[in-house]
Design a protein around this motif. Structure first.
Motif, PDB file in Angstrom:
ATOM      1  N   UNK A 195       0.789  -1.225   0.000  1.00  0.00           N
ATOM      2  CA  UNK A 195       0.000   0.000   0.000  1.00  0.00           C
ATOM      3  C   UNK A 195       0.822   1.276   0.000  1.00  0.00           C
ATOM      4  N   UNK A 196       2.148   1.156  -0.038  1.00  0.00           N
ATOM      5  CA  UNK A 196       2.992   2.355  -0.014  1.00  0.00           C
ATOM      6  C   UNK A 196       3.009   3.023  -1.395  1.00  0.00           C
ATOM      7  N   UNK A 197       3.425   4.302  -1.386  1.00  0.00           N
ATOM      8  CA  UNK A 197       3.682   5.015  -2.640  1.00  0.00           C
ATOM      9  C   UNK A 197       5.146   4.746  -2.999  1.00  0.00           C
ATOM     10  N   UNK A 198       5.415   4.452  -4.282  1.00  0.00           N
ATOM     11  CA  UNK A 198       6.785   4.066  -4.652  1.00  0.00           C
ATOM     12  C   UNK A 198       7.376   5.006  -5.695  1.00  0.00           C
ATOM     13  N   UNK A 199       8.587   5.484  -5.422  1.00  0.00           N
ATOM     14  CA  UNK A 199       9.322   6.337  -6.353  1.00  0.00           C
ATOM     15  C   UNK A 199      10.538   5.556  -6.853  1.00  0.00           C
ATOM     16  N   UNK A 200      10.687   5.468  -8.171  1.00  0.00           N
ATOM     17  CA  UNK A 200      11.790   4.688  -8.737  1.00  0.00           C
ATOM     18  C   UNK A 200      12.877   5.623  -9.257  1.00  0.00           C
ATOM     19  N   UNK A 201      14.117   5.382  -8.817  1.00  0.00           N
ATOM     20  CA  UNK A 201      15.257   6.221  -9.226  1.00  0.00           C
ATOM     21  C   UNK A 201      16.272   5.341  -9.949  1.00  0.00           C
ATOM     22  N   UNK A 202      16.635   5.721 -11.165  1.00  0.00           N
ATOM     23  CA  UNK A 202      17.609   4.921 -11.918  1.00  0.00           C
ATOM     24  C   UNK A 202      18.120   5.751 -13.094  1.00  0.00           C
ATOM     25  N   UNK A 203      19.413   5.639 -13.431  1.00  0.00           N
ATOM     26  CA  UNK A 203      19.915   6.388 -14.598  1.00  0.00           C
ATOM     27  C   UNK A 203      19.570   5.719 -15.932  1.00  0.00           C
ATOM     28  N   UNK A 204      19.026   4.497 -15.897  1.00  0.00           N
ATOM     29  CA  UNK A 204      18.716   3.786 -17.152  1.00  0.00           C
ATOM     30  C   UNK A 204      17.249   3.987 -17.508  1.00  0.00           C
ATOM     31  N   UNK A 205      17.002   4.629 -18.660  1.00  0.00           N
ATOM     32  CA  UNK A 205      15.630   4.932 -19.051  1.00  0.00           C
ATOM     33  C   UNK A 205      14.794   3.660 -19.225  1.00  0.00           C
ATOM     34  N   UNK A 206      15.421   2.589 -19.735  1.00  0.00           N
ATOM     35  CA  UNK A 206      14.699   1.327 -19.970  1.00  0.00           C
ATOM     36  C   UNK A 206      14.124   0.792 -18.640  1.00  0.00           C
ATOM     37  N   UNK A 207      14.884   0.979 -17.543  1.00  0.00           N
ATOM     38  CA  UNK A 207      14.404   0.538 -16.231  1.00  0.00           C
ATOM     39  C   UNK A 207      13.270   1.427 -15.731  1.00  0.00           C
ATOM     40  N   UNK A 208      13.411   2.733 -15.949  1.00  0.00           N
ATOM     41  CA  UNK A 208      12.369   3.649 -15.488  1.00  0.00           C
ATOM     42  C   UNK A 208      11.061   3.418 -16.244  1.00  0.00           C
ATOM     43  N   UNK A 209      11.166   3.147 -17.550  1.00  0.00           N
ATOM     44  CA  UNK A 209       9.956   2.892 -18.341  1.00  0.00           C
ATOM     45  C   UNK A 209       9.234   1.659 -17.821  1.00  0.00           C
ATOM     46  N   UNK A 210      10.008   0.617 -17.509  1.00  0.00           N
ATOM     47  CA  UNK A 210       9.378  -0.603 -16.995  1.00  0.00           C
ATOM     48  C   UNK A 210       8.813  -0.368 -15.587  1.00  0.00           C
ATOM     49  N   UNK A 211       9.533   0.412 -14.767  1.00  0.00           N
ATOM     50  CA  UNK A 211       9.025   0.721 -13.418  1.00  0.00           C
ATOM     51  C   UNK A 211       7.671   1.418 -13.511  1.00  0.00           C
ATOM     52  N   UNK A 212       7.549   2.348 -14.462  1.00  0.00           N
ATOM     53  CA  UNK A 212       6.270   3.056 -14.639  1.00  0.00           C
ATOM     54  C   UNK A 212       5.180   2.075 -15.063  1.00  0.00           C
ATOM     55  N   UNK A 213       5.537   1.181 -16.001  1.00  0.00           N
ATOM     56  CA  UNK A 213       4.563   0.178 -16.467  1.00  0.00           C
ATOM     57  C   UNK A 213       4.118  -0.736 -15.316  1.00  0.00           C
ATOM     58  N   UNK A 214       5.041  -1.022 -14.392  1.00  0.00           N
ATOM     59  CA  UNK A 214       4.734  -1.952 -13.298  1.00  0.00           C
ATOM     60  C   UNK A 214       4.200  -1.226 -12.062  1.00  0.00           C
ATOM     61  N   UNK A 215       3.893   0.065 -12.194  1.00  0.00           N
ATOM     62  CA  UNK A 215       3.131   0.710 -11.129  1.00  0.00           C
ATOM     63  C   UNK A 215       3.840   1.750 -10.289  1.00  0.00           C
ATOM     64  N   UNK A 216       5.082   2.122 -10.621  1.00  0.00           N
ATOM     65  CA  UNK A 216       5.746   3.173  -9.839  1.00  0.00           C
ATOM     66  C   UNK A 216       4.908   4.452  -9.896  1.00  0.00           C
ATOM     67  N   UNK A 217       4.785   5.153  -8.762  1.00  0.00           N
ATOM     68  CA  UNK A 217       4.003   6.394  -8.734  1.00  0.00           C
ATOM     69  C   UNK A 217       4.746   7.531  -9.403  1.00  0.00           C
TER      70      UNK A 217
END
Ligand SMILES: [Zn+2]
Ligand SMILES: [Zn+2]
Length: 353
Positions: A195-217
């Motif tokens: 139930x937490x809010x999640x922020x994803x930090x990474x220098x690789x855009x491919x990882x950030x795109x997938x994090x967004x797809x998998x629910x990162x806020x």
């Protein structure tokens, strides 16, 4: 049978080994999939570090040469006497951690701190092989909703769940994850699952795109954005309650302490290959807590299976390729070490090739 055997530094060989034999309380599995982890590559390049290289492990009595591989799913093909929880044909995931069951930590339930802890593929033969023998009470049966390929990520999912459990994240919390590779991506989903809010930090855009797809806020790329400003904006100027460092670079531990709010909690789930320097006065002043998180426990494996079955953790998107045992070094390690790494997990299927 055919297996990938660790003989020492930069010496991994695909070779014929003796068929493993079950003893009381054990079952034999045909390995369906086994993931290649960054730790396997580190052991190849710099090891033996975690692999029992000098002396036999006290729990298993084993040392190298050892069959490597620790992210394993298989199908039960043989059962020894004394097994009642598992049947032939069951698809299972391994709890790959064995402990002495006698020491202070084992008795108090902190099994990850057992001084004699033995992990599959490090202190006993692992899963980069056609078959493996394992204790029936350290297996978790896969329900029909979880296919064996997705389940090959249950081991790193258990590592991520253990870290999030140690963080104490709950539904009022904002959790920042530093480094959304495989474990970070799974920790992000585990934090969301609580139930937490999640922020994803990474220098690789491919990882950030997938994090967004998998629910990162929110996702933040520190190469193109001002990290502390963005974190501040996203947390009303306070900072995240929890920061999980799944990156493990020389700067990210101190960065995590910098980013977390005063009185917050930092959990370190990465292995640092260089030694970071740190000013402990910053902890005194901020009352920030810093915890380590190592491996996982049986309850983490059970929770991983449940969350994957419920669709709360998705692993399919993290599977970048499936290769044969013969391709582990030339294809698997090579792709994972490429400067423009474009893979999360590469699975090995001993049935291929
Ligand atoms: Zn691993
Ligand atoms: Zn113990």
């Amino acid at each position: 049978m055919k297996a990938l055997v660790y003989h020492g530094n930069k010496d991994l060989r695909v070779e014929e080994v003796l068929e493993p034999e079950t003893q009381q309380g054990q079952v034999k599995l045909a390995v369906d999939f086994c993931g290649i982890c960054a730790t396997d590559i580190e052991e190849y390049l710099y090891g033996p570090v975690f692999i029992s290289g000098d002396a036999p492990n006290p729990v298993t009595g084993k040392m190298m040469p050892l069959v490597t591989g620790h992210e394993i799913t298989g199908t039960v093909i043989e059962i020894a006497p004394g097994v009642s929880n598992i049947s032939i044909g069951d698809r299972v995931a391994l709890n790959g951690v064995l402990t002495c069951e006698k020491c202070y930590w084992c008795k108090s339930g902190e099994t990850t701190q057992c001084p004699d802890m033995a992990a599959v593929g490090f202190a006993i033969d692992g899963g980069l092989a056609e078959r493996i023998v394992w204790r029936a009470d350290r297996l978790v049966r896969l329900p029909d909703e979880v296919n064996s390929k997705d389940a090959a990520l249950i081991e790193p999912t258990s590592v991520a769940i253990h870290a999030v459990r140690r963080s104490g994240a709950s539904d009022d919390d904002t959790v920042a994850i530093i480094g959304v590779g495989t474990v970070g991506m799974l920790a992000m989903q585990a934090a969301k699952g609580r139930g937490a809010k999640a922020l994803a930090v990474d220098p690789r855009q491919i990882s950030l795109d997938l994090a967004a797809e998998l629910g990162a806020d929110a996702t933040i790329n520190p190469l193109t954005e001002n990290l502390s400003e963005r974190i501040s904006e996203l947390t009303d100027g306070v900072g995240p309650d929890i920061v999980i460092d799944a990156a493990g670079s020389s700067e990210t531990a101190a960065l995590s302490v910098d980013l977390v709010r005063s009185g917050g909690h930092v959990v370190l789930v990465a292995i640092y290959t260089s030694t970071p320097t740190f000013d402990f006065n910053s902890l005194v002043a901020s009352e920030v807590r810093v915890s380590g998180s190592l491996a996982y426990q049986q309850k983490d494996v059970e929770e991983a299976v449940r969350l994957i079955a419920e669709g709360k953790i998705k692993t399919r998107q993290l599977i970048s390729d499936v290769i044969s045992l013969d391709q582990v070094i030339d294809t698997g390690f090579k792709r994972m070490l490429a400067p423009t790494k474009d893979v999360f997990r590469i699975l090995v299927s001993p049935n291929l090739g």
